[in-house]
Design a protein around this motif. Sequence first.
Motif, PDB file in Angstrom:
ATOM      1  N   MET A 119       0.839  -1.195   0.000  1.00  0.00           N
ATOM      2  CA  MET A 119       0.000   0.000   0.000  1.00  0.00           C
ATOM      3  C   MET A 119       0.880   1.254   0.000  1.00  0.00           C
ATOM      4  O   MET A 119       1.841   1.341   0.743  1.00  0.00           O
ATOM      5  N   THR A 120       0.548   2.192  -0.843  1.00  0.00           N
ATOM      6  CA  THR A 120       1.328   3.417  -0.921  1.00  0.00           C
ATOM      7  C   THR A 120       0.877   4.411   0.131  1.00  0.00           C
ATOM      8  O   THR A 120      -0.310   4.672   0.278  1.00  0.00           O
ATOM      9  N   ARG A 143      11.985  10.514  -0.994  1.00  0.00           N
ATOM     10  CA  ARG A 143      12.718  10.828  -2.232  1.00  0.00           C
ATOM     11  C   ARG A 143      14.154  10.431  -1.975  1.00  0.00           C
ATOM     12  O   ARG A 143      14.721  10.797  -0.931  1.00  0.00           O
ATOM     13  N   LEU A 144      14.750   9.727  -2.900  1.00  0.00           N
ATOM     14  CA  LEU A 144      16.120   9.265  -2.701  1.00  0.00           C
ATOM     15  C   LEU A 144      17.051   9.771  -3.796  1.00  0.00           C
ATOM     16  O   LEU A 144      16.835   9.519  -4.981  1.00  0.00           O
ATOM     17  N   GLY A 145      18.059  10.492  -3.357  1.00  0.00           N
ATOM     18  CA  GLY A 145      19.143  10.863  -4.261  1.00  0.00           C
ATOM     19  C   GLY A 145      20.381  10.077  -3.887  1.00  0.00           C
ATOM     20  O   GLY A 145      20.485   9.536  -2.779  1.00  0.00           O
ATOM     21  N   ALA A 146      21.322   9.999  -4.819  1.00  0.00           N
ATOM     22  CA  ALA A 146      22.636   9.414  -4.520  1.00  0.00           C
ATOM     23  C   ALA A 146      23.634  10.557  -4.525  1.00  0.00           C
ATOM     24  O   ALA A 146      23.741  11.282  -5.511  1.00  0.00           O
ATOM     25  N   PHE A 147      24.323  10.734  -3.418  1.00  0.00           N
ATOM     26  CA  PHE A 147      25.327  11.810  -3.299  1.00  0.00           C
ATOM     27  C   PHE A 147      26.686  11.137  -3.377  1.00  0.00           C
ATOM     28  O   PHE A 147      27.074  10.423  -2.453  1.00  0.00           O
ATOM     29  N   MET A 148      27.378  11.342  -4.484  1.00  0.00           N
ATOM     30  CA  MET A 148      28.508  10.481  -4.780  1.00  0.00           C
ATOM     31  C   MET A 148      29.825  11.202  -5.058  1.00  0.00           C
ATOM     32  O   MET A 148      29.846  12.343  -5.474  1.00  0.00           O
ATOM     33  N   ARG A 149      30.894  10.488  -4.808  1.00  0.00           N
ATOM     34  CA  ARG A 149      32.154  10.648  -5.516  1.00  0.00           C
ATOM     35  C   ARG A 149      32.385   9.282  -6.173  1.00  0.00           C
ATOM     36  O   ARG A 149      31.908   8.261  -5.660  1.00  0.00           O
ATOM     37  N   PRO A 150      33.116   9.251  -7.278  1.00  0.00           N
ATOM     38  CA  PRO A 150      33.222   7.985  -8.023  1.00  0.00           C
ATOM     39  C   PRO A 150      33.710   6.804  -7.192  1.00  0.00           C
ATOM     40  O   PRO A 150      33.304   5.673  -7.421  1.00  0.00           O
ATOM     41  N   VAL A 151      34.607   7.064  -6.211  1.00  0.00           N
ATOM     42  CA  VAL A 151      35.137   5.957  -5.408  1.00  0.00           C
ATOM     43  C   VAL A 151      34.446   5.910  -4.045  1.00  0.00           C
ATOM     44  O   VAL A 151      34.695   5.018  -3.248  1.00  0.00           O
ATOM     45  N   SER A 152      33.569   6.880  -3.755  1.00  0.00           N
ATOM     46  CA  SER A 152      32.862   7.080  -2.485  1.00  0.00           C
ATOM     47  C   SER A 152      33.369   8.374  -1.851  1.00  0.00           C
ATOM     48  O   SER A 152      34.481   8.830  -2.118  1.00  0.00           O
ATOM     49  N   LEU A 153      32.536   8.947  -0.978  1.00  0.00           N
ATOM     50  CA  LEU A 153      32.970  10.133  -0.236  1.00  0.00           C
ATOM     51  C   LEU A 153      33.899   9.765   0.914  1.00  0.00           C
ATOM     52  O   LEU A 153      34.601  10.609   1.457  1.00  0.00           O
ATOM     53  N   ALA A 163      16.736   0.959  -9.602  1.00  0.00           N
ATOM     54  CA  ALA A 163      16.141   0.989  -8.259  1.00  0.00           C
ATOM     55  C   ALA A 163      15.207   2.178  -8.070  1.00  0.00           C
ATOM     56  O   ALA A 163      14.706   2.402  -6.971  1.00  0.00           O
ATOM     57  N   LYS A 164      14.982   2.961  -9.142  1.00  0.00           N
ATOM     58  CA  LYS A 164      14.016   4.084  -9.145  1.00  0.00           C
ATOM     59  C   LYS A 164      14.446   5.270  -8.274  1.00  0.00           C
ATOM     60  O   LYS A 164      13.603   6.011  -7.756  1.00  0.00           O
ATOM     61  N   PHE A 165      15.751   5.442  -8.110  1.00  0.00           N
ATOM     62  CA  PHE A 165      16.230   6.637  -7.406  1.00  0.00           C
ATOM     63  C   PHE A 165      15.754   7.896  -8.123  1.00  0.00           C
ATOM     64  O   PHE A 165      15.641   7.930  -9.347  1.00  0.00           O
ATOM     65  N   ASP A 166      15.485   8.946  -7.331  1.00  0.00           N
ATOM     66  CA  ASP A 166      15.085  10.218  -7.921  1.00  0.00           C
ATOM     67  C   ASP A 166      16.229  10.848  -8.707  1.00  0.00           C
ATOM     68  O   ASP A 166      16.014  11.339  -9.814  1.00  0.00           O
ATOM     69  N   GLY A 213       5.629   0.731   1.334  1.00  0.00           N
ATOM     70  CA  GLY A 213       4.809   1.719   0.633  1.00  0.00           C
ATOM     71  C   GLY A 213       5.313   3.139   0.771  1.00  0.00           C
ATOM     72  O   GLY A 213       4.575   4.100   0.565  1.00  0.00           O
ATOM     73  N   ILE A 214       6.602   3.306   1.139  1.00  0.00           N
ATOM     74  CA  ILE A 214       7.122   4.681   1.268  1.00  0.00           C
ATOM     75  C   ILE A 214       8.141   5.015   0.175  1.00  0.00           C
ATOM     76  O   ILE A 214       8.738   6.077   0.193  1.00  0.00           O
ATOM     77  N   PHE A 215       8.314   4.109  -0.787  1.00  0.00           N
ATOM     78  CA  PHE A 215       9.161   4.441  -1.941  1.00  0.00           C
ATOM     79  C   PHE A 215       8.576   3.783  -3.184  1.00  0.00           C
ATOM     80  O   PHE A 215       8.059   2.670  -3.128  1.00  0.00           O
ATOM     81  N   ARG A 216       8.673   4.478  -4.289  1.00  0.00           N
ATOM     82  CA  ARG A 216       8.037   4.060  -5.551  1.00  0.00           C
ATOM     83  C   ARG A 216       8.540   2.702  -6.046  1.00  0.00           C
ATOM     84  O   ARG A 216       9.698   2.336  -5.848  1.00  0.00           O
ATOM     85  N   ASN A 217       7.634   1.990  -6.748  1.00  0.00           N
ATOM     86  CA  ASN A 217       8.025   0.800  -7.505  1.00  0.00           C
ATOM     87  C   ASN A 217       8.328   1.145  -8.953  1.00  0.00           C
ATOM     88  O   ASN A 217       9.054   0.427  -9.622  1.00  0.00           O
ATOM     89  N   GLU A 218       7.718   2.222  -9.419  1.00  0.00           N
ATOM     90  CA  GLU A 218       7.955   2.694 -10.783  1.00  0.00           C
ATOM     91  C   GLU A 218       7.998   4.214 -10.774  1.00  0.00           C
ATOM     92  O   GLU A 218       7.337   4.843  -9.945  1.00  0.00           O
ATOM     93  N   TYR A 219       8.760   4.798 -11.696  1.00  0.00           N
ATOM     94  CA  TYR A 219       8.736   6.248 -11.841  1.00  0.00           C
ATOM     95  C   TYR A 219       7.324   6.687 -12.228  1.00  0.00           C
ATOM     96  O   TYR A 219       6.681   6.062 -13.071  1.00  0.00           O
TER      97      TYR A 219
END
Lengths: 443, 443
Positions: free
Chosen positions: B1-2, B8-18, B49-52, B416-422
Amino acid sequence: MTRSRQLRLGAFMRPVSLHTGAWRYPGSYPDANFNFAHIKSFAQKLEAAKFDAFFMADHLAVLNMPVEALKRSHTVTSFEPFTLLSALAAVTERIGLAATASTTFDEPYHVARRFASLDHISNGRAAWNIVTTSNPDAALNFGLDEHVEHGERYKRAREFYDVVTGLWDSFADDAFIRHRESGIYLDPEKMHILNHKGEELSVRGPLNIARPVQGWPVIVQAGQSDPGRQLAAETAEVVFCSPRDLDGGKALYADIKGRMQAIGRNPDHLKMLPAAFVVIGDSIEEARTKRLSLDSLVHYDSAIASLSIALGHDASAFDPDAPLPKDIPETNASKTGRAQVIKLAQEENLTVRQLAQRYGGYSGLAFVGTPKSIADEMERWLDEEGSDGFNVVFPYLPQGLDDVTTRLVPELQRRGIFRNEYEGTTLREHLGLPRPKNRFFSD
Amino acid sequence: MTRSRQLRLGAFMRPVSLHTGAWRYPGSYPDANFNFAHIKSFAQKLEAAKFDAFFMADHLAVLNMPVEALKRSHTVTSFEPFTLLSALAAVTERIGLAATASTTFDEPYHVARRFASLDHISNGRAAWNIVTTSNPDAALNFGLDEHVEHGERYKRAREFYDVVTGLWDSFADDAFIRHRESGIYLDPEKMHILNHKGEELSVRGPLNIARPVQGWPVIVQAGQSDPGRQLAAETAEVVFCSPRDLDGGKALYADIKGRMQAIGRNPDHLKMLPAAFVVIGDSIEEARTKRLSLDSLVHYDSAIASLSIALGHDASAFDPDAPLPKDIPETNASKTGRAQVIKLAQEENLTVRQLAQRYGGYSGLAFVGTPKSIADEMERWLDEEGSDGFNVVFPYLPQGLDDVTTRLVPELQRRGIFRNEYEGTTLREHLGLPRPKNRFFSD
């Protein structure tokens, strides 16, 4: 059989074509300016045909033009070059990617970074077209009321080049050790702090990017003024130029390669690539008809202004459907232009309207004919040192590009003057250019 | 259930990790800084994984650090964000792409152009992380001897934002007609010339790019100073922040959303996304052990400096393998920092070495546990208005990312707190943000 002198072919593009009427041509993609899928397909086709490089023309402003011309212009807006070429880098593997960056309206740290990054992303396929930006409208978009004066722009350009190439040399090629056990990631002895303090620029460095795959991205220039030629002889590895004909090409070729010899540079380390508008037909007659048909899509009101400029005389009172009047007065400002218009009118038997549409459409060097006749012309330019190849301008897309890649390129390959396969992976390898040594570190 | 409130999930990255020790972690890619294939695989997994959104951290200089730290640092050099994100745009279809651009060291015409172009290339997935660049080393790379003062930077940032968004509105959405028969390509009445002349900036316009797909790329900010919060409340649509804990998150959330209400902005039109370091194990104990193992890869010499800064006291004389001494004097400069170190040392029973490696590695908000325990924590942040989601920081790559996408995300989806599809195609649609109206043209 492969001949010793080989053609280098670039594509000099706008998404819909450089020709102002091309968006109306049957089969064209009028929305290509913001349709990445179309441009991706162009780049992939050019790569399949083994083109050396893809180059997208650029401006830093909506060009100032009368509203009647503006509303008919498909060249007003399009993708920004770094974003476009980086996206293309991800969907191609071999073709070179040339972007314009201005030494007048950008910062050397940004420019060095973006090209180095594009070179890494593309695995060694980036080229920097150094421009000083002659369009005065650009100045108004960058905080200036008046355009920067020509000599001043060239002075800054020379220093800008020194700073950018110096920043590219911030790290030795083997600076990054990445030794897990000891925990040593890089050797600080192999990092150089530029500390540049010149008349125009002050940049500390180092660049926060490893040395580009090519050492330096390939250096391209287009200026044909005297300081432009000198800057090219000193620094360029490719010259984009626009001679009118073979004689003009040979003169420019001899001049720039002579300047190189005078300062001790190997003339083979610079490739002269004139822009060439290529229209292909089953017969020469059919190709000419295609071109006239394309030209006819240029609106007369905007075309006549281009003709007037070329003539140095207001042509708007002439009968559009008659031949060019014989009594056009000569002015000092446009002696050469006027003579060229008169010559063209006679050679192709064009009306005033057709002449206007030619100047309003695309009026530079053109090869119009069959694959065989055009290959003959290109071969002659190569043999007589008019150029080292061409930057092909497609009259309309996608058909004009398909004609070149599927009809002209095979003919050039049969003659042994254009590659069947890429010789290497980097743009420098395609062009036969050496990898620059790092000025701060020996290999 | 949604559920009605969605993460909302973003990825905050450096290529090898922060995390500064991550390149030494088993299975890591120490060369990822200049290996596009690795970063492409990360972005594609995050999209699956449907990250924002995907966000790459950036600097405009090699950060000034002691040579002992420099030589161990994998974060010194990497791709430039526009070139990287544009390349990623070509090999992904839905995930948002956030780039940093500095209002202090760049020109609004360039910035407006690049983001608009990225937005077109990605079909509406660009976001601009507005930074004023607090790193003083950057100034030295851009012709300045001293860093621009904080208040001055924020004044310019506000005006810069007005200019960039004004340039994005240069054309009405329906300005481009492209009518082949009449030859009319665009309606000049639907082109606006900005003619901005302000205290800091003078920019004529129009932008030479059609209005972005999203109207404007999503506006992101990270400043947490008072002027930074006010600028965010006035202009931001996403805030990247770094509260220490849930109480800190709730306070910041209430403050910024309160400022929005005070000026009449809908608080739902801004998403608060704290950075969260996520370490996943089969048990909480295993996750903690993984983290300690990762931290142990940070070299003690550089780590101890970070601990000293956090404590406001030189820690280099302490016994590395003993607990933190109890008699560390309090200083005004670091009251909060000192208390946090002491609290952490007690909670996790860490030695001086382990504390130092924590501060030298990554010391921000962290969720360390099982998919279930971390989902519990994230849900609590969401329910208690500590945030609208998170910018996930991966401890090591690729494993830390795989753990999140294949173990944590399914758990969040089950709840139900994160999307299955965009839900849509643009980043604005993912985030539930409205498309800005054009300030010069009505729809």
